[in-house]
Design a protein around this motif. Structure first.
Motif, PDB file in Angstrom:
ATOM      1  N   ASP A  40     -28.725 -19.090   3.345  1.00 31.28           N
ATOM      2  CA  ASP A  40     -29.366 -20.368   3.630  1.00 31.28           C
ATOM      3  C   ASP A  40     -28.561 -21.098   4.708  1.00 31.28           C
ATOM      4  OD1 ASP A  40     -27.120 -21.299   2.318  1.00 31.28           O
ATOM      5  OD2 ASP A  40     -28.192 -22.164   0.623  1.00 31.28           O
ATOM      6  N   GLY A  41     -28.966 -22.316   5.029  1.00 32.49           N
ATOM      7  CA  GLY A  41     -28.275 -23.058   6.082  1.00 32.49           C
ATOM      8  C   GLY A  41     -26.807 -23.267   5.789  1.00 32.49           C
ATOM      9  N   ALA A  42     -26.493 -23.603   4.534  1.00 35.62           N
ATOM     10  CA  ALA A  42     -25.089 -23.801   4.152  1.00 35.62           C
ATOM     11  C   ALA A  42     -24.309 -22.506   4.297  1.00 35.62           C
ATOM     12  CB  ALA A  42     -25.007 -24.317   2.722  1.00 35.62           C
ATOM     13  N   GLY A  43     -24.951 -21.386   3.999  1.00 43.18           N
ATOM     14  CA  GLY A  43     -24.286 -20.100   4.134  1.00 43.18           C
ATOM     15  C   GLY A  43     -23.910 -19.796   5.575  1.00 43.18           C
ATOM     16  N   TRP A  44     -24.834 -20.061   6.492  1.00 42.60           N
ATOM     17  CA  TRP A  44     -24.519 -19.832   7.904  1.00 42.60           C
ATOM     18  C   TRP A  44     -23.405 -20.752   8.375  1.00 42.60           C
ATOM     19  CZ3 TRP A  44     -25.652 -15.581  10.129  1.00 42.60           C
ATOM     20  CH2 TRP A  44     -26.817 -14.888   9.805  1.00 42.60           C
ATOM     21  N   ASP A  45     -23.397 -21.990   7.892  1.00 43.58           N
ATOM     22  CA  ASP A  45     -22.312 -22.916   8.242  1.00 43.58           C
ATOM     23  C   ASP A  45     -20.967 -22.392   7.746  1.00 43.58           C
ATOM     24  OD1 ASP A  45     -24.074 -24.650   9.468  1.00 43.58           O
ATOM     25  OD2 ASP A  45     -24.268 -25.978   7.726  1.00 43.58           O
ATOM     26  N   GLU A  46     -20.962 -21.833   6.527  1.00 44.15           N
ATOM     27  CA  GLU A  46     -19.733 -21.269   5.967  1.00 44.15           C
ATOM     28  C   GLU A  46     -19.196 -20.144   6.837  1.00 44.15           C
ATOM     29  OE1 GLU A  46     -20.730 -22.027   1.221  1.00 44.15           O
ATOM     30  OE2 GLU A  46     -21.151 -20.087   2.162  1.00 44.15           O
ATOM     31  N   VAL A  47     -20.104 -19.277   7.296  1.00 44.72           N
ATOM     32  CA  VAL A  47     -19.685 -18.153   8.136  1.00 44.72           C
ATOM     33  C   VAL A  47     -19.070 -18.662   9.436  1.00 44.72           C
ATOM     34  CG1 VAL A  47     -20.464 -16.142   9.439  1.00 44.72           C
ATOM     35  CG2 VAL A  47     -21.365 -16.547   7.144  1.00 44.72           C
ATOM     36  N   ARG A  48     -19.697 -19.640  10.054  1.00 42.82           N
ATOM     37  CA  ARG A  48     -19.174 -20.171  11.321  1.00 42.82           C
ATOM     38  C   ARG A  48     -17.780 -20.775  11.137  1.00 42.82           C
ATOM     39  NH1 ARG A  48     -24.730 -21.436  12.299  1.00 42.82           N
ATOM     40  NH2 ARG A  48     -24.537 -23.437  11.195  1.00 42.82           N
ATOM     41  N   LEU A  49     -17.589 -21.482  10.031  1.00 47.20           N
ATOM     42  CA  LEU A  49     -16.305 -22.134   9.792  1.00 47.20           C
ATOM     43  C   LEU A  49     -15.191 -21.129   9.480  1.00 47.20           C
ATOM     44  CD1 LEU A  49     -17.446 -25.221   7.667  1.00 47.20           C
ATOM     45  CD2 LEU A  49     -16.519 -25.246   9.995  1.00 47.20           C
ATOM     46  N   ALA A  50     -15.549 -20.031   8.826  1.00 50.36           N
ATOM     47  CA  ALA A  50     -14.538 -19.051   8.403  1.00 50.36           C
ATOM     48  C   ALA A  50     -14.338 -17.915   9.401  1.00 50.36           C
ATOM     49  CB  ALA A  50     -14.920 -18.460   7.043  1.00 50.36           C
ATOM     50  N   ALA A  51     -15.183 -17.854  10.416  1.00 53.33           N
ATOM     51  CA  ALA A  51     -15.172 -16.704  11.322  1.00 53.33           C
ATOM     52  C   ALA A  51     -13.804 -16.469  11.970  1.00 53.33           C
ATOM     53  CB  ALA A  51     -16.243 -16.876  12.395  1.00 53.33           C
ATOM     54  N   HIS A  52     -13.113 -17.526  12.375  1.00 62.98           N
ATOM     55  CA  HIS A  52     -11.842 -17.351  13.080  1.00 62.98           C
ATOM     56  C   HIS A  52     -10.820 -16.606  12.231  1.00 62.98           C
ATOM     57  CE1 HIS A  52     -10.926 -20.839  10.580  1.00 62.98           C
ATOM     58  NE2 HIS A  52      -9.651 -20.610  10.792  1.00 62.98           N
ATOM     59  N   ALA A  53     -10.903 -16.781  10.898  1.00 65.88           N
ATOM     60  CA  ALA A  53      -9.952 -16.118  10.003  1.00 65.88           C
ATOM     61  C   ALA A  53     -10.406 -14.723   9.600  1.00 65.88           C
ATOM     62  CB  ALA A  53      -9.735 -16.967   8.748  1.00 65.88           C
ATOM     63  N   LEU A  54     -11.719 -14.501   9.588  1.00 70.51           N
ATOM     64  CA  LEU A  54     -12.241 -13.242   9.055  1.00 70.51           C
ATOM     65  C   LEU A  54     -12.602 -12.205  10.113  1.00 70.51           C
ATOM     66  CD1 LEU A  54     -14.534 -14.676   6.228  1.00 70.51           C
ATOM     67  CD2 LEU A  54     -12.232 -13.732   6.012  1.00 70.51           C
ATOM     68  N   VAL A  55     -12.957 -12.644  11.317  1.00 69.72           N
ATOM     69  CA  VAL A  55     -13.356 -11.693  12.358  1.00 69.72           C
ATOM     70  C   VAL A  55     -12.291 -10.622  12.615  1.00 69.72           C
ATOM     71  CG1 VAL A  55     -13.763 -11.482  14.849  1.00 69.72           C
ATOM     72  CG2 VAL A  55     -15.071 -13.127  13.500  1.00 69.72           C
ATOM     73  N   PRO A  56     -10.973 -10.944  12.587  1.00 72.18           N
ATOM     74  CA  PRO A  56      -9.967  -9.894  12.816  1.00 72.18           C
ATOM     75  C   PRO A  56     -10.045  -8.731  11.832  1.00 72.18           C
ATOM     76  CG  PRO A  56      -8.970 -12.051  13.079  1.00 72.18           C
ATOM     77  CD  PRO A  56     -10.339 -12.290  12.531  1.00 72.18           C
ATOM     78  N   LEU A  57     -10.688  -8.929  10.679  1.00 68.40           N
ATOM     79  CA  LEU A  57     -10.795  -7.839   9.710  1.00 68.40           C
ATOM     80  C   LEU A  57     -11.669  -6.699  10.217  1.00 68.40           C
ATOM     81  CD1 LEU A  57     -11.236  -9.885   6.395  1.00 68.40           C
ATOM     82  CD2 LEU A  57      -9.203  -8.640   7.138  1.00 68.40           C
ATOM     83  N   ASN A  58     -12.416  -6.939  11.300  1.00 66.07           N
ATOM     84  CA  ASN A  58     -13.260  -5.852  11.813  1.00 66.07           C
ATOM     85  C   ASN A  58     -12.450  -4.741  12.472  1.00 66.07           C
ATOM     86  OD1 ASN A  58     -12.709  -6.701  14.466  1.00 66.07           O
ATOM     87  ND2 ASN A  58     -14.649  -7.802  14.671  1.00 66.07           N
ATOM     88  N   ALA A  59     -11.131  -4.913  12.505  1.00 69.99           N
ATOM     89  CA  ALA A  59     -10.261  -3.835  13.002  1.00 69.99           C
ATOM     90  C   ALA A  59     -10.025  -2.764  11.945  1.00 69.99           C
ATOM     91  CB  ALA A  59      -8.920  -4.410  13.457  1.00 69.99           C
ATOM     92  N   ALA A  60     -10.526  -2.965  10.733  1.00 70.50           N
ATOM     93  CA  ALA A  60     -10.336  -1.988   9.656  1.00 70.50           C
ATOM     94  C   ALA A  60     -10.950  -0.642  10.030  1.00 70.50           C
ATOM     95  CB  ALA A  60     -10.961  -2.509   8.367  1.00 70.50           C
ATOM     96  N   GLU A  61     -10.357   0.430   9.507  1.00 67.58           N
ATOM     97  CA  GLU A  61     -10.868   1.781   9.764  1.00 67.58           C
ATOM     98  C   GLU A  61     -12.313   1.925   9.303  1.00 67.58           C
ATOM     99  OE1 GLU A  61      -8.630   5.275   8.471  1.00 67.58           O
ATOM    100  OE2 GLU A  61      -6.884   3.982   8.266  1.00 67.58           O
ATOM    101  N   LEU A  62     -12.593   1.409   8.108  1.00 68.04           N
ATOM    102  CA  LEU A  62     -13.916   1.544   7.511  1.00 68.04           C
ATOM    103  C   LEU A  62     -14.429   0.162   7.134  1.00 68.04           C
ATOM    104  CD1 LEU A  62     -13.115   4.595   5.220  1.00 68.04           C
ATOM    105  CD2 LEU A  62     -14.412   4.632   7.348  1.00 68.04           C
ATOM    106  N   ARG A  63     -15.721  -0.089   7.411  1.00 67.34           N
ATOM    107  CA  ARG A  63     -16.316  -1.400   7.159  1.00 67.34           C
ATOM    108  C   ARG A  63     -17.620  -1.220   6.386  1.00 67.34           C
ATOM    109  NH1 ARG A  63     -14.567  -0.729  12.116  1.00 67.34           N
ATOM    110  NH2 ARG A  63     -16.660  -0.343  12.940  1.00 67.34           N
ATOM    111  N   TYR A  64     -17.696  -1.872   5.251  1.00 67.22           N
ATOM    112  CA  TYR A  64     -18.829  -1.707   4.353  1.00 67.22           C
ATOM    113  C   TYR A  64     -19.425  -3.061   3.960  1.00 67.22           C
ATOM    114  CZ  TYR A  64     -16.687   2.915   3.521  1.00 67.22           C
ATOM    115  OH  TYR A  64     -16.142   4.171   3.654  1.00 67.22           O
ATOM    116  N   CYS A  65     -20.543  -2.989   3.246  1.00 59.94           N
ATOM    117  CA  CYS A  65     -21.099  -4.204   2.646  1.00 59.94           C
ATOM    118  C   CYS A  65     -21.989  -3.816   1.475  1.00 59.94           C
ATOM    119  CB  CYS A  65     -21.895  -5.034   3.660  1.00 59.94           C
ATOM    120  SG  CYS A  65     -23.446  -4.282   4.203  1.00 59.94           S
ATOM    121  N   SER A  66     -22.211  -4.777   0.585  1.00 62.53           N
ATOM    122  CA  SER A  66     -23.220  -4.611  -0.452  1.00 62.53           C
ATOM    123  C   SER A  66     -24.581  -4.531   0.240  1.00 62.53           C
ATOM    124  CB  SER A  66     -23.209  -5.802  -1.414  1.00 62.53           C
ATOM    125  OG  SER A  66     -22.024  -5.861  -2.173  1.00 62.53           O
TER     126      SER A  66
END
Length: 203
Positions: A40-66
């Motif tokens: 929802d809208g709040a969810g997208w806002d959460e992603v934008r606010l947290a992106a700076h801390a979480l985007v570096p995790l995309n350097a992981a060897e393997l990336r998954y999701c539910s």
């Protein structure tokens, strides 16, 4: 027959798994069992606010999701380009799927009490809490990665809770005492059936 040196190396292999709780798809009181709604809208806002801390995790060897829409959207927004994992799906809530806890309690209070009190029960006709925790633990224990490799997975908050209970070998009822907020992270290090919780420094 495995040479002693190779066997010791295999036993020493460890993996670092970072689980990221998906952003929200609804307000807390409106959450539904096995919810398949998008962010929802709040969810997208959460992603934008947290992106700076979480985007570096995309350097992981393997990336998954539910496989849920909100987990996929969260992972894609963070640039993870994830592979959806059926083993990371939310708990199967049977006939309660798509309903809120309040809705179910209003019509099946005894069944809800049974579900909350006995981790082996599945009054909804789906998956018991014990089976759910075991399934998530099985996923953790079979992650392929190189020696000291890294894995990141965006998952439903319930999946993150189950992973913590399994990794710490805690009693199943501890599941109800774990609060997982949207976009919070859980870092586990180790190998199959030997996991440690890693508390990260803010520095």
């Amino acid at each position: 027959m495995t040479a002693p040196g190779l066997q010791a190396h295999h036993l020493a292999m460890s993996v670092r798994i970072t689980l990221v709780a998906a952003a929200r798809s609804s307000a807390l009181l409106a959450e539904r069992f096995d919810d398949d709604r998008p962010l929802d809208g709040a969810g997208w806002d959460e992603v934008r606010l947290a992106a700076h801390a979480l985007v570096p995790l995309n350097a992981a060897e393997l990336r998954y999701c539910s496989p849920s829409p909100r987990s996929r959207a969260t992972a894609q927004a963070l640039g993870f380009a994830p592979m959806a994992q059926p083993g990371l799906r939310d708990c199967d809530m049977g006939r309660w799927r798509g309903r809120t806890l309040a809705e179910v309690t209003a019509v099946e209070p005894g069944a809800v009490d049974c579900w909350l009190g006995d981790p082996r029960s599945a009054p909804h006709g789906g998956e018991s809490l014990l089976a759910f925790i075991g399934r998530i633990g099985g996923w953790l224990d079979t992650r392929p990665a190189g020696d000291d490799g890294s894995v990141v997975a965006v998952a439903e908050p319930s999946v993150v809770r189950a992973a913590l209970v399994y990794a710490l070998n805690a009693p199943p009822h501890a599941y109800w005492s774990v609060d997982v907020r949207p976009l919070s992270t859980l870092v586990l290090t180790g190998r199959a059936r030997r996991w440690s919780l890693c508390l990260q420094s803010a520095a």
